[in-house]
Write a protein that holds these residues in place. Sequence first.
Motif, PDB file in Angstrom:
ATOM      1  N   HIS A 137       0.779  -1.239   0.000  1.00  0.00           N
ATOM      2  CA  HIS A 137       0.000   0.000   0.000  1.00  0.00           C
ATOM      3  C   HIS A 137       0.812   1.291   0.000  1.00  0.00           C
ATOM      4  O   HIS A 137       0.467   2.239  -0.692  1.00  0.00           O
ATOM      5  N   ALA A 138       1.851   1.366   0.784  1.00  0.00           N
ATOM      6  CA  ALA A 138       2.466   2.647   1.124  1.00  0.00           C
ATOM      7  C   ALA A 138       3.010   3.428  -0.068  1.00  0.00           C
ATOM      8  O   ALA A 138       2.844   4.635  -0.126  1.00  0.00           O
ATOM      9  N   PHE A 139       3.655   2.800  -1.004  1.00  0.00           N
ATOM     10  CA  PHE A 139       4.344   3.549  -2.039  1.00  0.00           C
ATOM     11  C   PHE A 139       3.519   3.762  -3.301  1.00  0.00           C
ATOM     12  O   PHE A 139       3.934   4.497  -4.187  1.00  0.00           O
ATOM     13  N   TYR A 140       2.372   3.106  -3.432  1.00  0.00           N
ATOM     14  CA  TYR A 140       1.552   3.266  -4.629  1.00  0.00           C
ATOM     15  C   TYR A 140       0.704   4.526  -4.539  1.00  0.00           C
ATOM     16  O   TYR A 140       0.199   4.874  -3.489  1.00  0.00           O
ATOM     17  N   GLU A 141       0.557   5.177  -5.673  1.00  0.00           N
ATOM     18  CA  GLU A 141      -0.320   6.335  -5.782  1.00  0.00           C
ATOM     19  C   GLU A 141      -1.203   6.155  -7.007  1.00  0.00           C
ATOM     20  O   GLU A 141      -0.766   5.612  -8.018  1.00  0.00           O
TER      21      GLU A 141
ATOM     22  N   PRO B 227      10.517   1.654 -11.267  1.00  0.00           N
ATOM     23  CA  PRO B 227       9.928   1.952 -12.573  1.00  0.00           C
ATOM     24  C   PRO B 227       9.002   0.854 -13.092  1.00  0.00           C
ATOM     25  O   PRO B 227       8.316   1.060 -14.090  1.00  0.00           O
ATOM     26  N   ILE B 228       8.970  -0.313 -12.455  1.00  0.00           N
ATOM     27  CA  ILE B 228       8.100  -1.383 -12.958  1.00  0.00           C
ATOM     28  C   ILE B 228       6.860  -1.583 -12.094  1.00  0.00           C
ATOM     29  O   ILE B 228       6.211  -2.616 -12.177  1.00  0.00           O
ATOM     30  N   ARG B 229       6.474  -0.628 -11.306  1.00  0.00           N
ATOM     31  CA  ARG B 229       5.270  -0.749 -10.489  1.00  0.00           C
ATOM     32  C   ARG B 229       4.032  -0.157 -11.173  1.00  0.00           C
ATOM     33  O   ARG B 229       2.950  -0.206 -10.619  1.00  0.00           O
ATOM     34  N   TYR B 230       4.178   0.409 -12.354  1.00  0.00           N
ATOM     35  CA  TYR B 230       3.045   1.001 -13.065  1.00  0.00           C
ATOM     36  C   TYR B 230       2.079  -0.084 -13.516  1.00  0.00           C
ATOM     37  O   TYR B 230       2.480  -1.104 -14.075  1.00  0.00           O
ATOM     38  N   ARG B 231       0.781   0.111 -13.266  1.00  0.00           N
ATOM     39  CA  ARG B 231      -0.289  -0.753 -13.765  1.00  0.00           C
ATOM     40  C   ARG B 231      -1.450   0.153 -14.165  1.00  0.00           C
ATOM     41  O   ARG B 231      -1.723   1.151 -13.490  1.00  0.00           O
ATOM     42  N   ALA B 232      -2.151  -0.213 -15.231  1.00  0.00           N
ATOM     43  CA  ALA B 232      -3.303   0.570 -15.671  1.00  0.00           C
ATOM     44  C   ALA B 232      -4.371  -0.348 -16.239  1.00  0.00           C
ATOM     45  O   ALA B 232      -4.062  -1.429 -16.756  1.00  0.00           O
ATOM     46  N   CYS B 233      -5.604   0.092 -16.154  1.00  0.00           N
ATOM     47  CA  CYS B 233      -6.758  -0.596 -16.739  1.00  0.00           C
ATOM     48  C   CYS B 233      -7.602   0.448 -17.463  1.00  0.00           C
ATOM     49  O   CYS B 233      -7.701   1.591 -17.018  1.00  0.00           O
ATOM     50  N   PHE B 234      -8.229   0.036 -18.555  1.00  0.00           N
ATOM     51  CA  PHE B 234      -9.015   0.953 -19.380  1.00  0.00           C
ATOM     52  C   PHE B 234      -9.817   0.136 -20.375  1.00  0.00           C
ATOM     53  O   PHE B 234      -9.692  -1.098 -20.416  1.00  0.00           O
ATOM     54  N   THR B 235     -10.603   0.794 -21.179  1.00  0.00           N
ATOM     55  CA  THR B 235     -11.271   0.150 -22.317  1.00  0.00           C
ATOM     56  C   THR B 235     -10.875   0.922 -23.574  1.00  0.00           C
ATOM     57  O   THR B 235     -10.658   2.133 -23.519  1.00  0.00           O
ATOM     58  N   VAL B 236     -10.742   0.200 -24.678  1.00  0.00           N
ATOM     59  CA  VAL B 236     -10.404   0.841 -25.950  1.00  0.00           C
ATOM     60  C   VAL B 236     -11.605   0.760 -26.877  1.00  0.00           C
ATOM     61  O   VAL B 236     -12.423  -0.157 -26.791  1.00  0.00           O
ATOM     62  N   GLU B 237     -11.675   1.715 -27.774  1.00  0.00           N
ATOM     63  CA  GLU B 237     -12.794   1.774 -28.711  1.00  0.00           C
ATOM     64  C   GLU B 237     -12.517   0.976 -29.977  1.00  0.00           C
ATOM     65  O   GLU B 237     -13.430   0.474 -30.609  1.00  0.00           O
ATOM     66  N   ALA B 238     -11.259   0.858 -30.354  1.00  0.00           N
ATOM     67  CA  ALA B 238     -10.899   0.175 -31.603  1.00  0.00           C
ATOM     68  C   ALA B 238     -10.955  -1.341 -31.427  1.00  0.00           C
ATOM     69  O   ALA B 238     -10.791  -1.859 -30.323  1.00  0.00           O
ATOM     70  N   GLU B 239     -11.175  -2.045 -32.514  1.00  0.00           N
ATOM     71  CA  GLU B 239     -11.146  -3.507 -32.513  1.00  0.00           C
ATOM     72  C   GLU B 239      -9.706  -3.988 -32.338  1.00  0.00           C
ATOM     73  O   GLU B 239      -8.766  -3.393 -32.868  1.00  0.00           O
TER      74      GLU B 239
END
Length: 174
Positions: free
Chosen positions: A27-31, A68-80
């Motif tokens: 928990h502590a270091f993630y933003e 530098p390897i703690r980045y994670r992301a989630c999203f939706t894309v419009e393109a196929e």
Amino acid sequence: MSGRLIGLFLLAVAVIGGVGIWYLQIHAFYEEVPPSGPRDVVLTPQGGGAPEPVAHDDFRAIDSASSPIRYRACFTVEAERAALAEAYVTLDDAVPLVAPGWFDCFDADAIGAALEAGRATAFMSVAQLEYGIDRVVAVFEDGRGVAWNRINDCGAAFFDGDPVPPGCPPPPET
């Protein structure tokens, strides 16, 4: 009697230390990374060139200055997904890194299984985001997308203190 007190004291210190280490790792270091617009999700076009923005929604991301390897992301894309694969660089060797359990939209095991089964496609987002680190994007059949940073071959050699492979940019001065 004093042996029991010393034992309880040592047990208490161990428990407090364990909880502290767990908290710092999970928990502590993630933003949370606030969405900043179209450049949140970019892909590298086939044939080279600068990464291009990809239309997306529902962007959520976390990062940490501690690695530098703690980045994670989630999203939706419009393109196929197939259209993206025709236009952008795909990756065959993408392996997602585990995210903290509380970032529930990113399940590394499920992402890895989908990549292996062909239900998701991995793309190069940004090569050499910083020396030795690439950003990878994976897009599922249903339009969900995830992103993470990984150590590339140049970084793996450099961070291990080995000579960097041919084709790598010059390493930064240490």
